[in-house]
Design a protein around this motif. Structure first.
Motif, PDB file in Angstrom:
ATOM      1  N   TYR A  19      11.599 -15.475  -6.007  1.00  0.00           N
ATOM      2  CA  TYR A  19      11.243 -14.509  -4.960  1.00  0.00           C
ATOM      3  C   TYR A  19      10.153 -13.626  -5.542  1.00  0.00           C
ATOM      4  O   TYR A  19      10.367 -12.968  -6.571  1.00  0.00           O
ATOM      5  N   ALA A  20       8.968 -13.650  -4.938  1.00  0.00           N
ATOM      6  CA  ALA A  20       7.844 -12.985  -5.583  1.00  0.00           C
ATOM      7  C   ALA A  20       6.915 -12.338  -4.570  1.00  0.00           C
ATOM      8  O   ALA A  20       6.871 -12.739  -3.403  1.00  0.00           O
ATOM      9  N   ALA A  21       6.174 -11.351  -5.027  1.00  0.00           N
ATOM     10  CA  ALA A  21       5.172 -10.723  -4.172  1.00  0.00           C
ATOM     11  C   ALA A  21       4.029 -10.219  -5.033  1.00  0.00           C
ATOM     12  O   ALA A  21       4.233  -9.781  -6.164  1.00  0.00           O
ATOM     13  N   VAL A  22       2.833 -10.340  -4.501  1.00  0.00           N
ATOM     14  CA  VAL A  22       1.667  -9.731  -5.143  1.00  0.00           C
ATOM     15  C   VAL A  22       1.346  -8.467  -4.352  1.00  0.00           C
ATOM     16  O   VAL A  22       1.076  -8.538  -3.148  1.00  0.00           O
ATOM     17  N   ASN A  23       1.450  -7.330  -5.008  1.00  0.00           N
ATOM     18  CA  ASN A  23       1.229  -6.048  -4.331  1.00  0.00           C
ATOM     19  C   ASN A  23      -0.158  -5.512  -4.599  1.00  0.00           C
ATOM     20  O   ASN A  23      -0.630  -5.534  -5.738  1.00  0.00           O
ATOM     21  N   PHE A  24      -0.804  -5.021  -3.554  1.00  0.00           N
ATOM     22  CA  PHE A  24      -2.039  -4.270  -3.746  1.00  0.00           C
ATOM     23  C   PHE A  24      -2.137  -3.253  -2.624  1.00  0.00           C
ATOM     24  O   PHE A  24      -1.628  -3.483  -1.521  1.00  0.00           O
ATOM     25  N   PRO A  25      -2.749  -2.099  -2.896  1.00  0.00           N
ATOM     26  CA  PRO A  25      -2.780  -1.063  -1.877  1.00  0.00           C
ATOM     27  C   PRO A  25      -3.576  -1.512  -0.658  1.00  0.00           C
ATOM     28  O   PRO A  25      -4.656  -2.081  -0.788  1.00  0.00           O
ATOM     29  N   ILE A  26      -2.996  -1.290   0.516  1.00  0.00           N
ATOM     30  CA  ILE A  26      -3.752  -1.455   1.758  1.00  0.00           C
ATOM     31  C   ILE A  26      -3.582  -0.164   2.556  1.00  0.00           C
ATOM     32  O   ILE A  26      -2.459   0.239   2.855  1.00  0.00           O
ATOM     33  N   ASP A  27      -4.670   0.494   2.837  1.00  0.00           N
ATOM     34  CA  ASP A  27      -4.638   1.723   3.616  1.00  0.00           C
ATOM     35  C   ASP A  27      -5.330   1.462   4.946  1.00  0.00           C
ATOM     36  O   ASP A  27      -6.336   0.767   5.006  1.00  0.00           O
ATOM     37  N   ASN A  28      -4.772   2.022   6.006  1.00  0.00           N
ATOM     38  CA  ASN A  28      -5.342   1.831   7.346  1.00  0.00           C
ATOM     39  C   ASN A  28      -5.747   3.162   7.954  1.00  0.00           C
ATOM     40  O   ASN A  28      -5.016   4.138   7.843  1.00  0.00           O
ATOM     41  N   CYS A  29      -6.899   3.157   8.589  1.00  0.00           N
ATOM     42  CA  CYS A  29      -7.319   4.341   9.347  1.00  0.00           C
ATOM     43  C   CYS A  29      -6.898   4.136  10.803  1.00  0.00           C
ATOM     44  O   CYS A  29      -7.261   3.140  11.426  1.00  0.00           O
ATOM     45  N   LYS A  30      -6.110   5.093  11.309  1.00  0.00           N
ATOM     46  CA  LYS A  30      -5.605   4.936  12.671  1.00  0.00           C
ATOM     47  C   LYS A  30      -6.642   5.386  13.700  1.00  0.00           C
ATOM     48  O   LYS A  30      -6.445   5.215  14.895  1.00  0.00           O
ATOM     49  N   ASP A  31      -7.739   5.956  13.238  1.00  0.00           N
ATOM     50  CA  ASP A  31      -8.795   6.355  14.177  1.00  0.00           C
ATOM     51  C   ASP A  31      -9.857   5.267  14.334  1.00  0.00           C
ATOM     52  O   ASP A  31     -10.104   4.788  15.421  1.00  0.00           O
ATOM     53  N   CYS A  32     -10.476   4.851  13.190  1.00  0.00           N
ATOM     54  CA  CYS A  32     -11.573   3.874  13.327  1.00  0.00           C
ATOM     55  C   CYS A  32     -11.122   2.446  13.060  1.00  0.00           C
ATOM     56  O   CYS A  32     -11.864   1.496  13.295  1.00  0.00           O
ATOM     57  N   GLY A  33      -9.894   2.273  12.518  1.00  0.00           N
ATOM     58  CA  GLY A  33      -9.374   0.936  12.322  1.00  0.00           C
ATOM     59  C   GLY A  33      -9.730   0.300  10.986  1.00  0.00           C
ATOM     60  O   GLY A  33      -9.320  -0.809  10.692  1.00  0.00           O
ATOM     61  N   GLU A  71      10.403 -12.178 -16.753  1.00  0.00           N
ATOM     62  CA  GLU A  71      11.311 -12.133 -15.598  1.00  0.00           C
ATOM     63  C   GLU A  71      11.795 -13.521 -15.184  1.00  0.00           C
ATOM     64  O   GLU A  71      12.906 -13.663 -14.662  1.00  0.00           O
ATOM     65  N   GLY A  72      10.967 -14.534 -15.449  1.00  0.00           N
ATOM     66  CA  GLY A  72      11.369 -15.902 -15.105  1.00  0.00           C
ATOM     67  C   GLY A  72      12.622 -16.349 -15.847  1.00  0.00           C
ATOM     68  O   GLY A  72      13.372 -17.209 -15.376  1.00  0.00           O
ATOM     69  N   GLN A  73      12.885 -15.729 -17.015  1.00  0.00           N
ATOM     70  CA  GLN A  73      14.090 -16.080 -17.773  1.00  0.00           C
ATOM     71  C   GLN A  73      15.331 -15.395 -17.212  1.00  0.00           C
ATOM     72  O   GLN A  73      16.456 -15.774 -17.542  1.00  0.00           O
ATOM     73  N   LEU A  74      15.139 -14.339 -16.407  1.00  0.00           N
ATOM     74  CA  LEU A  74      16.268 -13.490 -16.014  1.00  0.00           C
ATOM     75  C   LEU A  74      16.674 -13.626 -14.555  1.00  0.00           C
ATOM     76  O   LEU A  74      17.834 -13.414 -14.217  1.00  0.00           O
ATOM     77  N   THR A  75      15.706 -13.968 -13.700  1.00  0.00           N
ATOM     78  CA  THR A  75      15.996 -13.925 -12.262  1.00  0.00           C
ATOM     79  C   THR A  75      17.092 -14.902 -11.855  1.00  0.00           C
ATOM     80  O   THR A  75      17.800 -14.657 -10.891  1.00  0.00           O
ATOM     81  N   GLY A  76      17.270 -15.981 -12.607  1.00  0.00           N
ATOM     82  CA  GLY A  76      18.291 -16.973 -12.283  1.00  0.00           C
ATOM     83  C   GLY A  76      19.700 -16.410 -12.351  1.00  0.00           C
ATOM     84  O   GLY A  76      20.629 -16.965 -11.778  1.00  0.00           O
ATOM     85  N   TYR A  77      19.875 -15.296 -13.055  1.00  0.00           N
ATOM     86  CA  TYR A  77      21.209 -14.700 -13.191  1.00  0.00           C
ATOM     87  C   TYR A  77      21.555 -13.800 -12.009  1.00  0.00           C
ATOM     88  O   TYR A  77      22.636 -13.240 -11.950  1.00  0.00           O
ATOM     89  N   SER A  78      20.621 -13.647 -11.072  1.00  0.00           N
ATOM     90  CA  SER A  78      20.861 -12.757  -9.943  1.00  0.00           C
ATOM     91  C   SER A  78      20.944 -13.554  -8.658  1.00  0.00           C
ATOM     92  O   SER A  78      20.230 -14.530  -8.471  1.00  0.00           O
ATOM     93  N   SER A  79      21.814 -13.109  -7.763  1.00  0.00           N
ATOM     94  CA  SER A  79      21.881 -13.774  -6.462  1.00  0.00           C
ATOM     95  C   SER A  79      21.038 -13.035  -5.425  1.00  0.00           C
ATOM     96  O   SER A  79      20.867 -13.490  -4.310  1.00  0.00           O
ATOM     97  N   ALA A  80      20.545 -11.864  -5.804  1.00  0.00           N
ATOM     98  CA  ALA A  80      19.728 -11.079  -4.876  1.00  0.00           C
ATOM     99  C   ALA A  80      18.975 -10.010  -5.650  1.00  0.00           C
ATOM    100  O   ALA A  80      19.228  -9.793  -6.829  1.00  0.00           O
ATOM    101  N   GLY A  81      18.049  -9.355  -4.963  1.00  0.00           N
ATOM    102  CA  GLY A  81      17.386  -8.193  -5.563  1.00  0.00           C
ATOM    103  C   GLY A  81      16.515  -8.545  -6.752  1.00  0.00           C
ATOM    104  O   GLY A  81      16.264  -7.715  -7.620  1.00  0.00           O
ATOM    105  N   CYS A  82      16.049  -9.783  -6.812  1.00  0.00           N
ATOM    106  CA  CYS A  82      15.337 -10.189  -8.019  1.00  0.00           C
ATOM    107  C   CYS A  82      13.845 -10.384  -7.762  1.00  0.00           C
ATOM    108  O   CYS A  82      13.185 -11.115  -8.467  1.00  0.00           O
TER     109      CYS A  82
END
Lengths: 157, 152
Positions: free
Chosen positions: B83-97, B41-52
């Motif tokens: 523009y980058a993000a590391v995704n991992f699941p985060i789940d929250n319990c609205k009762d006990c926190g 992806e590092g070779q391709l993102t430079g061709y985009s102005s957004a959404g990369c």
């Protein structure tokens, strides 16, 4: 010795990105084990020179911090594991770390597997106990298990 | 996607799923290491102005492995990823926190079903992925963690 698989770029088997080798065969048979399919010593495929070449090749990348031995329990294949670690240190010296997961306790390992411990950096010890399960722990599944820095003998987390 | 299919039909790897994949991204279902993905992806993102945005998908346990986070972020910076993000699941319990990765729709601590699954698709965060539209939910479900499995 058979292995049940290699996971490259694992982030759950020790500090940093690591390459984890799952060695087949375990007699601890913990209730609730994550990998019961690896208990059988014949599970997976034979660990050959070709496999080791791929394993070491992956570990040689700069972003890989080192090797993690998991299973199964690697210490049921102690002779082969010792030789593997000797070859590992010949190739990488101290530039990469080794984490070892075992169901045996640290004290028992010091008595029976000291030659292997000498070649490792960190030991995660103890059987998995459902009653001690805690999903918030770092690098282990139950509270009785310890992450031990083998240089100092101290627990790390 | 419905309109696209009506006009152009089902084209393999283009319109055979419930969502489109940006052409500068490795598709979410590919088994690939995060570093290999960034190399591509590092070779391709430079061709985009957004959404990369470049995603790396990892296990929630990364919270205990700051060293790994640092390695991948440094690698992305060195690989011209804007523009980058590391995704991992985060789940929250609205009762006990309690906050962590839940198996299914139940809190592991108090067993409440009053929970939410935090998630990000195409750069948009949602406090509950079950509120995303059908296409985004499909994309989310088809994701795999970025690691390589070897057995020869």
């Amino acid at each position: 010795m058979n292995y049940s698989g290699i996971v490259n770029c694992s982030i759950v088997d020790g500090i940093g990105f690591r390459t984890t080798l799952f060695i087949s065969g375990c007699k601890h048979c913990c209730e609730g084990c994550q990998n019961p399919q690896t208990w059988d010593f014949n599970a997976g495929r034979p660990y050959t020179e070709e496999v080791e070449e791929i394993l070491f090749d992956r570990i040689s990348e700069d972003y890989i911090k080192g090797l993690t031995l998991s299973g199964g329990d690697p210490l049921y294949s102690a002779d082969e594991v010792y030789e593997l670690l000797v070859r590992f240190r010949e190739r990488f010296g101290d530039t990469k770390s080794v984490w070892l997961y075992t169901g045996f306790k640290y004290e028992y390992c010091k008595e029976h597997f000291s030659k292997i411990l000498d070649l490792c950096d960190v030991l995660v010890d103890g059987t998995y106990k459902c009653s001690e399960r805690d999903t918030t722990l770092a690098f282990r599944g139950s509270r009785n298990q310890r992450v031990i820095d083998l240089k100092s003998g101290e627990e790390m987390f | 996607m419905k309109k696209f299919k009506n006009r152009f039909g089902v084209i393999p790897n283009v319109s055979d799923r419930a969502y489109f994949t940006n052409s500068m991204h490795v598709p979410v279902w590919e088994e690939i290491t995060p570093f290999h993905k960034v190399d591509i992806e590092g070779q391709l993102t430079g061709y985009s102005s957004a959404g990369c945005i470049t995603y790396v998908e990892v296990d929630s346990k990364v919270m205990n492995n700051i060293d790994a986070l640092e390695s991948i972020i440094n690698y992305m910076m060195d690989s011209d990823i804007p523009y980058a993000a590391v995704n991992f699941p985060i789940d929250n319990c609205k009762d006990c926190g309690y906050s962590g990765a839940f198996e299914g729709d139940t809190c592991p601590i108090c067993e409440s079903e009053n929970i939410e699954h935090l998630g990000r698709v195409t750069g948009y965060l949602s406090s509950d992925v079950r509120r995303f539209n059908y296409g985004k939910q499909s994309e989310f479900k088809e994701r795999v963690d970025h690691e390589e499995h070897i057995l020869i």
